[in-house]
Design a protein around this motif. Structure first.
Motif, PDB file in Angstrom:
ATOM      1  N   ALA A 318     -13.422  -9.724  -5.074  1.00 27.48           N
ATOM      2  CA  ALA A 318     -12.662  -8.468  -5.471  1.00 27.48           C
ATOM      3  C   ALA A 318     -11.154  -8.799  -5.554  1.00 27.48           C
ATOM      4  CB  ALA A 318     -12.820  -7.101  -4.335  1.00 27.48           C
ATOM      5  N   ALA A 319     -10.594  -9.784  -4.647  1.00 26.11           N
ATOM      6  CA  ALA A 319      -9.311  -9.986  -4.579  1.00 26.11           C
ATOM      7  C   ALA A 319      -8.770 -10.690  -5.396  1.00 26.11           C
ATOM      8  CB  ALA A 319      -8.927 -11.083  -3.280  1.00 26.11           C
ATOM      9  N   LEU A 320      -9.718 -11.581  -6.256  1.00 19.02           N
ATOM     10  CA  LEU A 320      -9.357 -12.386  -7.401  1.00 19.02           C
ATOM     11  C   LEU A 320      -9.248 -11.585  -8.611  1.00 19.02           C
ATOM     12  CD1 LEU A 320     -11.659 -15.658  -6.967  1.00 19.02           C
ATOM     13  CD2 LEU A 320      -9.135 -15.549  -6.712  1.00 19.02           C
ATOM     14  N   LEU A 321     -10.188 -10.466  -8.729  1.00 16.66           N
ATOM     15  CA  LEU A 321      -9.971  -9.730  -9.678  1.00 16.66           C
ATOM     16  C   LEU A 321      -8.975  -8.695  -9.580  1.00 16.66           C
ATOM     17  CD1 LEU A 321     -13.555  -8.427  -9.955  1.00 16.66           C
ATOM     18  CD2 LEU A 321     -12.583  -9.809 -11.898  1.00 16.66           C
ATOM     19  N   ARG A 327      -1.816  -9.148 -13.560  1.00 14.07           N
ATOM     20  CA  ARG A 327      -1.117 -10.323 -14.511  1.00 14.07           C
ATOM     21  C   ARG A 327      -1.544  -9.847 -15.834  1.00 14.07           C
ATOM     22  NH1 ARG A 327       0.283 -15.411 -12.889  1.00 14.07           N
ATOM     23  NH2 ARG A 327       0.016 -15.700 -10.458  1.00 14.07           N
ATOM     24  N   VAL A 328      -2.336  -8.561 -15.977  1.00  8.14           N
ATOM     25  CA  VAL A 328      -2.740  -8.162 -17.424  1.00  8.14           C
ATOM     26  C   VAL A 328      -1.756  -7.155 -17.714  1.00  8.14           C
ATOM     27  CG1 VAL A 328      -4.316  -6.973 -18.589  1.00  8.14           C
ATOM     28  CG2 VAL A 328      -5.014  -8.880 -17.075  1.00  8.14           C
ATOM     29  N   ASP A 329      -1.228  -7.019 -19.148  1.00  6.10           N
ATOM     30  CA  ASP A 329      -0.244  -5.940 -19.575  1.00  6.10           C
ATOM     31  C   ASP A 329      -1.154  -4.943 -20.323  1.00  6.10           C
ATOM     32  OD1 ASP A 329       1.715  -7.237 -18.231  1.00  6.10           O
ATOM     33  OD2 ASP A 329       2.114  -8.536 -19.998  1.00  6.10           O
ATOM     34  N   ILE A 330      -2.187  -5.231 -20.946  1.00 11.26           N
ATOM     35  CA  ILE A 330      -2.785  -4.247 -21.631  1.00 11.26           C
ATOM     36  C   ILE A 330      -3.639  -3.314 -20.543  1.00 11.26           C
ATOM     37  CG2 ILE A 330      -5.016  -4.006 -23.201  1.00 11.26           C
ATOM     38  CD1 ILE A 330      -4.276  -7.135 -23.911  1.00 11.26           C
ATOM     39  N   PRO A 331      -3.225  -2.087 -20.835  1.00 16.67           N
ATOM     40  CA  PRO A 331      -3.713  -0.887 -19.891  1.00 16.67           C
ATOM     41  C   PRO A 331      -5.441  -0.971 -19.847  1.00 16.67           C
ATOM     42  CG  PRO A 331      -2.138  -0.075 -21.293  1.00 16.67           C
ATOM     43  CD  PRO A 331      -2.452  -1.455 -21.725  1.00 16.67           C
ATOM     44  N   ALA A 333      -7.299  -3.194 -20.283  1.00 17.86           N
ATOM     45  CA  ALA A 333      -8.111  -4.374 -19.752  1.00 17.86           C
ATOM     46  C   ALA A 333      -7.623  -4.289 -17.979  1.00 17.86           C
ATOM     47  CB  ALA A 333      -7.471  -5.775 -20.011  1.00 17.86           C
ATOM     48  N   LYS A 334      -6.388  -3.625 -17.644  1.00 18.57           N
ATOM     49  CA  LYS A 334      -6.131  -3.329 -16.313  1.00 18.57           C
ATOM     50  C   LYS A 334      -7.257  -2.491 -15.717  1.00 18.57           C
ATOM     51  CE  LYS A 334      -1.643  -3.279 -15.384  1.00 18.57           C
ATOM     52  NZ  LYS A 334      -1.525  -4.374 -14.167  1.00 18.57           N
ATOM     53  N   ASN A 335      -7.353  -1.274 -16.604  1.00 20.88           N
ATOM     54  CA  ASN A 335      -8.194  -0.425 -15.788  1.00 20.88           C
ATOM     55  C   ASN A 335      -9.841  -0.901 -15.878  1.00 20.88           C
ATOM     56  OD1 ASN A 335      -6.345   1.530 -15.623  1.00 20.88           O
ATOM     57  ND2 ASN A 335      -6.845   2.671 -17.903  1.00 20.88           N
ATOM     58  N   SER A 340     -13.786  -2.824 -11.823  1.00 17.57           N
ATOM     59  CA  SER A 340     -14.551  -4.014 -11.325  1.00 17.57           C
ATOM     60  C   SER A 340     -14.365  -4.254  -9.824  1.00 17.57           C
ATOM     61  CB  SER A 340     -14.463  -5.257 -12.136  1.00 17.57           C
ATOM     62  OG  SER A 340     -14.909  -5.133 -13.411  1.00 17.57           O
ATOM     63  N   VAL A 341     -13.150  -4.191  -9.245  1.00 17.94           N
ATOM     64  CA  VAL A 341     -12.770  -4.327  -7.885  1.00 17.94           C
ATOM     65  C   VAL A 341     -13.520  -3.382  -7.150  1.00 17.94           C
ATOM     66  CG1 VAL A 341     -10.826  -4.166  -6.473  1.00 17.94           C
ATOM     67  CG2 VAL A 341     -10.389  -5.592  -8.714  1.00 17.94           C
TER      68      VAL A 341
END
Length: 515
Positions: A318-321, A327-331, A333-335, A340-341
């Motif tokens: 979870a910490a790695l995700l 580091r992801v700028d695409i909304p 992908a971030k969501n 997943s976390v």
């Protein structure tokens, strides 16, 4: 079949204290039955109108494991009166043990009747007869008794007198179970000085396991037990319990370990008519039982450690995700990474609970409450949403809990985010008005068990499902996970629908039978 307490409360005038004493007696009287080679029936007088002849109700029965029974049919619940219970009436009214009379016949079985009054010593030292034990011996196999049988019968008579005196059974110690050494495991009789006057073959074998190869008769058992114990403190404790029984007390049970063997010991005072004449010591070799217990404890500790490490690994994932999401700028992908976390964290909750449990089951209510709190904290909505749980999930096995927590996590997140969506970022600000604020959103998780099924409902008072919505056609990953887990891993069913009063509800049914 009704219990002793049910029968006594329904048919007699006995009070709670009287019934508690009879219940304790029925919990310990297998010892008396085996020593007597006889069936024991517990009779209590039936509530009657003035002038009516006294009748008796059988509220408990025990058969001997050392001899054939006198009764093929269960007698509990039977009410009898008249000449058939004359011996019980004499014992009850005169308060003495009745042993007169000729043998009687039950079908083809000859039996000897005896009646023992059951007394209860009250807090004010008043003693009253509250019932009668019928001691009925099958005489079809009568023969000359052996030394073991003579010692059994002598001890049984002493205990019967103690029942009549109100000093047997002894009080039960806090936390002590009803499991105890039995007559067949090993019996030792001590005189008033604490020396062994008789030891059964099984008792002799138990002490041989502890390292004593000579005969027990003539030995001072407290000194011998103290000397044999591997731990001096344990030996001293065992000796003190034997001595306290000789003083007329009823000490708790004690285990003695020596030379890799473990013997469970129970010391009972023998004090008929209130005079201490010695003690009865029952012993059981529980070496193999304790070995299995230790193996199970080691296995349990290993399983808990595995769950702890799985929880730590999931938290690392979870910490790695979470780092990747930053580091992801695409909304989109971030969501997706943030979702997943949350999914990984919900599974970690189950393993964290299992790491603190002694079995492969979890108290699920606490997990649901934590998942619900997290859902309200991370959901993307500006409306205040309150979570509430109704009913209880109870204890669930790990294989159900892991999948169920993921399903609930998805349903709760969906209820908050889609039932109370945040306004679009480009929406114009609302004009100030004097209308009252919108009601606070609410999500209710309810659970109940019915016919070996767990019924769970997640309901909200939000905007409801879109028109023509079907779960099968939905492209949301969360709903796909819910359907896959509900119908696959949980072997249940899931239904999403609009509520009659507005909002949405998800109804989940999970079978709880053997998997």
């Amino acid at each position: 079949m009704s219990t002793l307490r049910d029968l006594a409360e329904e048919h007699t005038g006995l009070g709670p204290v009287d019934i508690d004493h009879l219940t304790r007696l029925a919990g310990d009287w297998q010892l008396l039955s085996d020593l007597s080679f006889a069936d024991l029936l517990l009779w209590v007088p039936v509530r009657a109108e003035p002038g009516e002849q006294r009748s008796f109700l059988c509220v408990a029965q025990v058969r001997p494991t050392t001899a054939p029974t006198a009764y093929q049919d269960d007698q509990v619940g039977r009410i009898v009166g008249g000449p058939e219970v004359a011996h019980l009436d004499i014992a009850y009214t005169q308060g003495r043990i009745w042993r007169e009379g000729d043998p009687v016949w039950y079908g083809d079985t000859p039996a000897r009747h005896e009646a023992i009054p059951v007394r209860l010593r009250g807090e004010d030292e008043n003693i009253e007869v509250i019932g009668v034990i019928g001691r009925d011996t099958n005489l079809s196999t009568a023969r000359t008794p052996s030394q073991l049988e003579l010692n059994y019968l002598t001890t049984a008579d002493d205990l019967a007198q103690m029942v009549s005196d109100g000093t047997f059974p002894p009080p039960r110690h806090p936390g002590e179970t009803t499991s105890a050494p039995r007559v067949g495991d090993g019996l030792i009789r001590l005189d008033a000085s604490g020396k062994v006057t008789y030891a059964s073959p099984n008792a002799q074998s138990a002490y041989r396991r502890l390292g004593f190869s000579a005969h027990l008769v003539g030995e001072e058992l407290s000194v011998l037990s103290s000397r044999l114990a591997a731990d001096p403190l344990e030996g001293t404790d065992a000796a003190e319990r034997i001595l306290s029984a000789l003083r007329g007390e009823a000490p708790p049970r004690k285990e003695v370990e020596a030379r890799g063997a473990t013997v469970l010991m129970r010391a009972l005072p023998l004090m008929p008519a209130g005079v201490p004449i010695g003690a009865l010591v029952l012993v059981r070799d529980v070496t193999e039982v304790r070995r299995r217990d230790r193996a199970l404890m080691t296995k349990d500790a290993t399983i808990r450690e595995i769950h702890h490490r799985v929880k730590n690994n999931l938290q690392t994932v979870a910490a790695l995700l979470r780092l990747q999401a930053r580091r992801v700028d695409i909304p989109e992908a971030k969501n997706a990474l943030q979702e997943s976390v949350r999914r990984v964290a919900s599974i970690a909750l189950v393993h964290e609970t299992l790491s603190m449990s002694s079995d492969e089951a979890v108290e699920f209510d606490g997990i649901v409450d934590r998942v619900a709190t997290a859902a309200t904290e991370v959901a993307a909505t500006e409306i205040t949403v309150k979570m509430r749980r109704e009913g209880t999930f109870g204890v669930l096995p790990a294989e159900i809990a892991t999948s169920l927590v993921m399903v609930l996590n998805e349903l709760l997140i969906n209820a908050v985010e889609h039932g109370f969506p945040a306004p679009p970022e480009d929406a114009p600000p609302a004009e100030p008005t004097m209308t009252p604020p919108a009601p606070v959103g609410e999500v209710v998780v309810s659970a109940h068990r019915f016919r070996k099924q767990l019924h769970v409902t997640v309901a909200d008072n939000g905007r409801g499902l879109p028109e023509n919505f079907t779960a099968d056609a939905s492209g949301r990953l969360g709903l796909q996970i819910v359907r896959a887990l509900a119908t696959g891993e949980l072997r249940g069913s899931i239904e999403l629908r609009n509520r009659a009063g507005g909002g949405t509800e998800a109804v989940l049914v999970v079978p709880l039978g053997k998997r």
